[in-house]
Design an enzyme around this catalytic site. Sequence first.
Site, short mmCIF file in Angstrom:
data_model
loop_
_atom_site.label_atom_id
_atom_site.label_comp_id
_atom_site.label_asym_id
_atom_site.label_seq_id
_atom_site.Cartn_x
_atom_site.Cartn_y
_atom_site.Cartn_z
N LYS A 117 2.67 -19.17 18.25
CA LYS A 117 3.39 -18.94 16.98
C LYS A 117 2.40 -18.99 15.81
O LYS A 117 1.26 -19.43 15.96
CB LYS A 117 4.50 -19.99 16.80
CG LYS A 117 5.52 -20.00 17.96
CD LYS A 117 6.41 -18.76 17.98
CE LYS A 117 7.10 -18.53 19.31
NZ LYS A 117 8.37 -19.12 19.52
C1 PLP Z 1 9.51 -19.25 20.46
C2 PLP Z 1 10.90 -19.09 20.03
C3 PLP Z 1 11.87 -20.09 20.23
C4 PLP Z 1 11.66 -21.29 21.08
O1 PLP Z 1 10.59 -22.06 20.79
P1 PLP Z 1 9.93 -23.02 21.92
O2 PLP Z 1 9.06 -23.91 21.13
O3 PLP Z 1 9.21 -22.14 22.87
O4 PLP Z 1 11.05 -23.75 22.58
C5 PLP Z 1 13.12 -19.91 19.66
N1 PLP Z 1 13.43 -18.80 18.99
C6 PLP Z 1 12.55 -17.80 18.82
C7 PLP Z 1 12.97 -16.60 18.04
C8 PLP Z 1 11.27 -17.90 19.34
O5 PLP Z 1 10.40 -16.90 19.18
#
Ligand code: PLP
Length: 368
Positions: A191
Amino acid sequence: MEMIKFLDIQKITQQYAPEIHDAVSRVIDAGWYLLGEEVKQFEKSYAAYTGTDYCVGVANGLDALRIILRAYMEIGVMQPGDEIIVPANTYIASILAVSDSGLVPVLVEPDITTYQIDDQKIEAAITSKTKGVMIVHLYGQCAYTDKIGNLCKQYGLKLIEDNAQAHGCKFNGKKTGALGDAAGHSFYPGKNLGALGDAGAVTTNDKGLGEVVRTLANYGSSVKYRFDYQGYNSRLDELQAAVLDVKLAHLDSETTRRREVAGYYLKHIIHPDITLPVVNDWNAHVFHLFIIRSAKRDELQHYLREKGIQTLIHYPIPPHKQKAYSAWNDFSFPITEKIHAEVLSLPISAVITDEEVKTIVDAVNAFC
Ligand SMILES: *Cc1c(COP(=O)(O)O)cnc(C)c1O
């Protein structure tokens, strides 16, 4: 041939290696690994960054979202069977968070130009059971609109933001994560603000909600060995918090570089079979992903791979076509289905070089 990676996470971490090593060493030497000063410090930094009153570190982004909804259930705002409106084109986690506690996800089509939930289609999906709208700032672009904010007020719905992909994004000067009643953030390594493992957070201005979220994330306990709820073990750990605090300080400069790369792609990719993303407000897009769309997507991806360019598809199968939600498999969401059939993500990050970006543009423009 040297591949251009979709995302070079090692290089992203290397940029700040001395600071990160210091932070990690500090935690190792402190000998305190959970619920300590590092988490407190990061929560303070991230609340200040988003412009919210409360930040609660949790284990990951999915937990952030599901614990927000569980908290609303514990305080009586939502009951099992209540409906939450979500975009039909999102990463599965947004939807899992809703169905996890016995709430019902109601899927709404996106706008084909922005890929964000279509605010013209939300009102028709509201029923007497609707208790909330979860917007997802997909691909790093703000999904909030005044129309959505007004609908939530008018119908008394909670507005929840899935801010897994849009750290640092702004709408009219306010950060995503501060636009609704509560927001879930993911710090998964890929991210825009990424930890060295799983990590997440909840932000809110609602003190009562923030306290229930914190308690739920710690087994339902706020006083040792006293359990007020049937909670979760979902804590942000000290190591990840220390790393995140280092990286948060560099997030805005990384976003600036992402926008530079996106600007270059937007200006120089010229191809009759390729649709580029629409950017109405550069503050409202942090380019977690740079999405192009083509009816010849699979050929384009194959062609780019042959040229040494790694691309990904976000996402290949829409949630309503997944086996996990087999009851929805016959539903029809034509815009969502078209997006899933046509999108391709080009490499973008703060560490991609000008030369790599130019190579990608030249290759894309020469596709036939
Ligand atoms: C990555 C993501 C999540 C979940 O995050 P994690 O930390 O992997 O549990 C939720 N919503 C969206 C849109 C994402 O891209």
